[in-house]
Scaffold this motif. Structure first.
Motif, PDB file in Angstrom:
ATOM      1  N   TYR A 133       0.888  -1.183   0.000  1.00  0.00           N
ATOM      2  CA  TYR A 133       0.000   0.000   0.000  1.00  0.00           C
ATOM      3  C   TYR A 133       0.916   1.219   0.000  1.00  0.00           C
ATOM      4  O   TYR A 133       1.999   1.203   0.615  1.00  0.00           O
ATOM      5  N   GLY A 134       0.456   2.299  -0.644  1.00  0.00           N
ATOM      6  CA  GLY A 134       1.282   3.495  -0.750  1.00  0.00           C
ATOM      7  C   GLY A 134       1.528   4.160   0.604  1.00  0.00           C
ATOM      8  O   GLY A 134       0.609   4.300   1.408  1.00  0.00           O
ATOM      9  N   TYR A 135       2.785   4.504   0.867  1.00  0.00           N
ATOM     10  CA  TYR A 135       3.128   5.259   2.080  1.00  0.00           C
ATOM     11  C   TYR A 135       2.986   6.745   1.754  1.00  0.00           C
ATOM     12  O   TYR A 135       3.312   7.169   0.649  1.00  0.00           O
ATOM     13  N   GLY A 136       2.530   7.521   2.688  1.00  0.00           N
ATOM     14  CA  GLY A 136       2.377   8.956   2.439  1.00  0.00           C
ATOM     15  C   GLY A 136       1.094   9.454   3.066  1.00  0.00           C
ATOM     16  O   GLY A 136       0.672   8.946   4.107  1.00  0.00           O
ATOM     17  N   PHE A 138      -1.860   8.975   2.039  1.00  0.00           N
ATOM     18  CA  PHE A 138      -2.806   7.857   2.001  1.00  0.00           C
ATOM     19  C   PHE A 138      -2.622   7.028   3.274  1.00  0.00           C
ATOM     20  O   PHE A 138      -1.491   6.777   3.699  1.00  0.00           O
ATOM     21  N   THR A 139      -3.734   6.594   3.872  1.00  0.00           N
ATOM     22  CA  THR A 139      -3.655   5.897   5.150  1.00  0.00           C
ATOM     23  C   THR A 139      -3.216   4.430   5.035  1.00  0.00           C
ATOM     24  O   THR A 139      -2.881   3.808   6.050  1.00  0.00           O
ATOM     25  N   GLY A 140      -3.232   3.886   3.807  1.00  0.00           N
ATOM     26  CA  GLY A 140      -2.965   2.456   3.626  1.00  0.00           C
ATOM     27  C   GLY A 140      -1.583   2.038   4.114  1.00  0.00           C
ATOM     28  O   GLY A 140      -1.453   1.119   4.927  1.00  0.00           O
ATOM     29  N   GLY A 141      -0.540   2.686   3.604  1.00  0.00           N
ATOM     30  CA  GLY A 141       0.834   2.275   3.889  1.00  0.00           C
ATOM     31  C   GLY A 141       1.170   2.324   5.368  1.00  0.00           C
ATOM     32  O   GLY A 141       1.455   1.300   6.000  1.00  0.00           O
ATOM     33  N   LEU A 142       1.115   3.505   5.932  1.00  0.00           N
ATOM     34  CA  LEU A 142       1.497   3.653   7.347  1.00  0.00           C
ATOM     35  C   LEU A 142       0.519   2.949   8.281  1.00  0.00           C
ATOM     36  O   LEU A 142       0.922   2.420   9.329  1.00  0.00           O
ATOM     37  N   GLY A 143      -0.752   2.947   7.914  1.00  0.00           N
ATOM     38  CA  GLY A 143      -1.749   2.273   8.760  1.00  0.00           C
ATOM     39  C   GLY A 143      -1.390   0.799   8.931  1.00  0.00           C
ATOM     40  O   GLY A 143      -1.280   0.292  10.056  1.00  0.00           O
ATOM     41  N   ILE A 144      -1.193   0.115   7.817  1.00  0.00           N
ATOM     42  CA  ILE A 144      -0.855  -1.317   7.866  1.00  0.00           C
ATOM     43  C   ILE A 144       0.505  -1.504   8.557  1.00  0.00           C
ATOM     44  O   ILE A 144       0.707  -2.423   9.355  1.00  0.00           O
ATOM     45  N   HIS A 145       1.430  -0.600   8.254  1.00  0.00           N
ATOM     46  CA  HIS A 145       2.788  -0.722   8.807  1.00  0.00           C
ATOM     47  C   HIS A 145       2.785  -0.783  10.345  1.00  0.00           C
ATOM     48  O   HIS A 145       3.342  -1.703  10.950  1.00  0.00           O
ATOM     49  N   TYR A 146       2.133   0.176  10.948  1.00  0.00           N
ATOM     50  CA  TYR A 146       2.105   0.223  12.422  1.00  0.00           C
ATOM     51  C   TYR A 146       1.396  -1.000  13.012  1.00  0.00           C
ATOM     52  O   TYR A 146       1.796  -1.524  14.053  1.00  0.00           O
ATOM     53  N   SER A 159       5.940  -0.060  -0.131  1.00  0.00           N
ATOM     54  CA  SER A 159       5.051   0.951  -0.710  1.00  0.00           C
ATOM     55  C   SER A 159       4.625   0.545  -2.124  1.00  0.00           C
ATOM     56  O   SER A 159       4.910  -0.581  -2.546  1.00  0.00           O
ATOM     57  N   GLY A 160       3.953   1.427  -2.855  1.00  0.00           N
ATOM     58  CA  GLY A 160       3.495   1.068  -4.211  1.00  0.00           C
ATOM     59  C   GLY A 160       4.566   1.410  -5.240  1.00  0.00           C
ATOM     60  O   GLY A 160       5.471   2.196  -4.968  1.00  0.00           O
ATOM     61  N   GLY A 161       4.453   0.830  -6.422  1.00  0.00           N
ATOM     62  CA  GLY A 161       5.339   1.223  -7.526  1.00  0.00           C
ATOM     63  C   GLY A 161       6.568   0.365  -7.672  1.00  0.00           C
ATOM     64  O   GLY A 161       6.854  -0.474  -6.822  1.00  0.00           O
ATOM     65  N   ASN A 162       7.294   0.599  -8.767  1.00  0.00           N
ATOM     66  CA  ASN A 162       8.494  -0.160  -9.096  1.00  0.00           C
ATOM     67  C   ASN A 162       8.222  -1.662  -8.999  1.00  0.00           C
ATOM     68  O   ASN A 162       8.883  -2.411  -8.269  1.00  0.00           O
ATOM     69  N   THR A 163       7.253  -2.074  -9.793  1.00  0.00           N
ATOM     70  CA  THR A 163       6.693  -3.409  -9.647  1.00  0.00           C
ATOM     71  C   THR A 163       7.718  -4.529  -9.892  1.00  0.00           C
ATOM     72  O   THR A 163       7.693  -5.551  -9.205  1.00  0.00           O
ATOM     73  N   LYS A 164       8.601  -4.310 -10.865  1.00  0.00           N
ATOM     74  CA  LYS A 164       9.607  -5.355 -11.151  1.00  0.00           C
ATOM     75  C   LYS A 164      10.468  -5.637  -9.925  1.00  0.00           C
ATOM     76  O   LYS A 164      10.772  -6.768  -9.596  1.00  0.00           O
ATOM     77  N   ARG A 165      10.855  -4.546  -9.255  1.00  0.00           N
ATOM     78  CA  ARG A 165      11.688  -4.708  -8.064  1.00  0.00           C
ATOM     79  C   ARG A 165      10.895  -5.402  -6.955  1.00  0.00           C
ATOM     80  O   ARG A 165      11.427  -6.235  -6.211  1.00  0.00           O
ATOM     81  N   GLN A 166       9.611  -5.064  -6.860  1.00  0.00           N
ATOM     82  CA  GLN A 166       8.763  -5.716  -5.846  1.00  0.00           C
ATOM     83  C   GLN A 166       8.786  -7.229  -6.030  1.00  0.00           C
ATOM     84  O   GLN A 166       8.862  -7.986  -5.066  1.00  0.00           O
ATOM     85  N   VAL A 167       8.698  -7.640  -7.289  1.00  0.00           N
ATOM     86  CA  VAL A 167       8.632  -9.068  -7.586  1.00  0.00           C
ATOM     87  C   VAL A 167       9.938  -9.756  -7.168  1.00  0.00           C
ATOM     88  O   VAL A 167       9.936 -10.846  -6.587  1.00  0.00           O
ATOM     89  N   GLN A 168      11.045  -9.057  -7.447  1.00  0.00           N
ATOM     90  CA  GLN A 168      12.349  -9.595  -7.047  1.00  0.00           C
ATOM     91  C   GLN A 168      12.432  -9.776  -5.532  1.00  0.00           C
ATOM     92  O   GLN A 168      12.882 -10.800  -5.023  1.00  0.00           O
ATOM     93  N   ILE A 169      11.954  -8.752  -4.828  1.00  0.00           N
ATOM     94  CA  ILE A 169      11.994  -8.792  -3.365  1.00  0.00           C
ATOM     95  C   ILE A 169      11.102  -9.905  -2.825  1.00  0.00           C
ATOM     96  O   ILE A 169      11.450 -10.609  -1.884  1.00  0.00           O
TER      97      ILE A 169
END
Ligand code: DLL
Length: 433
Positions: A133-136, A138-146, A159-169
């Motif tokens: 979920y996007g950090y910033g 938007f409540t999704g990223g930090l909300g889930i994080h905590y 966070s969201g984006g850079n999908t290829k790298r996400q897949v690698q991770i």
């Protein structure tokens, strides 16, 4: 696992006793500290001490998104800025953003509700959570994080984006729980496949997906492609963020509302009248523990119904059914009410198409037109033109049959409809009214 066994399994009378006590406190507090509420209550002729039972909640006026906009940015805060430790804002795709605040205690409460939601979706402290979920703001990223930290799990704050790298991770770090929007989950699956990575070789057990409406058919598609349990989580910034309600893995049938912190009502969006359990209407929330940004009878615009039946998981909190759409997203096409999710359900029944679509609404010669753009899968795309036309006709026929509206269906090439990293943009309304 039930994270807070005491509060999540309270008998109904105990929940209601807690709700009444906390509601009274909240009403007194907002009357004393938020000029907007004081004025609204005065205009409606209600004094905080008038409220004696939960049923009497209906004497209080509704709060709308417009009210929050009128008090932009901090006018609805019920505590001095000294006590505010976090600020978020809703995306504001349709107009000005709304700003919300949290005290340290609000963040603690929110984290607990996310910990409950993650646990209800199958997560434990041993899990590794890939939080896309996007950090910033938007409540999704930090909300889930905590909440993930509160649960004691390990969180990857990707966070969201850079999908290829996400897949690698995902391949290298071995995450076991995925958190992102359902549309982004499908995009991740697609990019993984392009990179030659099969989700069945990854270690995911569950995905906790929300922030946008998704149908049961979409759930089936995600579970098939990602090899995990797809669990629904709901919330909105104005009320808290994610964690207002969430599904349990045992039943996967409706989202338990955190009733020790929120009172839910379903109303007729036209008349404002409260509807009984089981009837579909607009969801309204009153927060009863929030300090910085309490909301009284906040109209969410989300359409659903409440289900008080006991759940096999043992939680006693009432469940809301999957949100079928927003009252302001409801398309009225030549007088017929259509929710995008209903079209999604029709599309997902068609084997040859992929779960990527857009609805374009226009007005030609004073007549509404609906064009459904949907991607075909690789296999069908290689087919002859005649085959493709047959698919278009089949979808148009099903839409007409199930929803009663005529649509022009256009098949799009594989991967030609824009993918989103957060909430999918599925509706393009070109009507100028
Ligand atoms: O979307 C909070 C959230 C983040 C929920 C992450 C779940 C996961 P907002 O950006 O303020 O907050 O958008 C709230 O999104 O009123 C609904 O219309 C829609 N929505 C959120 N969750 C769901 C869901 C976050 N599970 C608005 N199903 C809400 C359907 C959802 N719609």
């Amino acid at each position: 696992m039930i994270y807070n066994i005491e509060f999540e399994t309270l008998p109904r009378e105990a929940i209601e006793a807690i709700q009444l006590r906390r509601l009274k406190d909240t009403i007194e507090r907002v009357y004393a500290t938020v000029p907007f509420y004081r004025r609204k209550f005065d205009e409606a002729g209600v004094r905080p001490q008038d409220l004696k039972t939960l049923k009497e909640l209906t004497i209080l006026p509704f709060t709308t998104k417009q009210d929050l906009r009128d008090n932009y940015p901090y006018g609805m805060f019920a505590v001095p800025m000294d006590n505010v430790v976090r600020i978020h804002a809703s995306s504001g795709t349709t107009g000005q953003a709304t700003v919300v605040g949290y005290t340290a205690r609000d963040i603690t409460m929110w984290s607990e509700l996310i910990a409950r939601a993650l646990a209800a979706g199958g997560a434990t402290r041993g899990d590794i959570i890939h939080n896309a979920y996007g950090y910033g703001l938007f409540t999704g990223g930090l909300g889930i994080h905590y909440g993930a930290e509160r649960l004691g799990a390990s969180v990857i704050p990707i966070s969201g984006g850079n999908t290829k790298r996400q897949v690698q991770i995902m391949r290298d770090f071995g995450p076991t729980i995925l958190t992102c929007t359902p549309s982004y989950a499908l995009h991740l699956a697609e990019v993984a496949a392009q990179a030659g990575i099969d989700f069945s070789t990854l270690h995911f057990k569950s995905g906790i997906f929300g922030a946008e409406p998704w149908s049961e058919e979409m759930r089936a598609e995600i579970e098939r492609k990602l090899h995990l349990n797809a669990i629904d989580i709901y919330g909105l910034s104005e009320v808290l963020g994610p964690g207002v309600s969430s599904e349990c893995i045992e039943a996967k049938k409706g989202l338990h509302i955190a009733e020790d912190h929120f009172i839910a009502e379903i109303i007729d969006p036209k008349t404002g009248e409260v509807l009984p359990y089981g009837e579909r209407g607009e969801l309204v929330f009153t927060s009863i523990t929030k300090e910085a940004f309490p909301v009284i009878r906040y109209r969410t615009r989300d359409i659903t119904s409440l289900n008080p039946e006991p759940c096999i998981c043992g939680r006693t909190h009432v469940r809301m059914n999957k949100v079928s759409g927003r009252s302001d997203d409801m398309l009225i096409i030549r007088g017929v009410n259509v929710f995008p999710s209903q079209i999604e359900s029709v599309l997902m029944e068609i084997e040859e198409v992929e779960p990527h679509y857009q609805l374009v609404i226009d007005r030609v010669d004073n007549l509404d037109t609906l064009t459904v753009m949907v991607e075909v899968g690789e296999a069908a795309f290689c087919d002859e033109v005649r085959g493709l036309q047959g698919i278009e006709r089949k979808i148009a026929k099903n839409i007409k049959e199930f929803l009663g509206v005529s649509a022009t269906v256009k098949l799009a090439e594989p991967r030609s409809i824009a993918r989103s990293e957060g909430k999918a943009q599925r509706i393009i309304d070109r009507r100028k009214i």
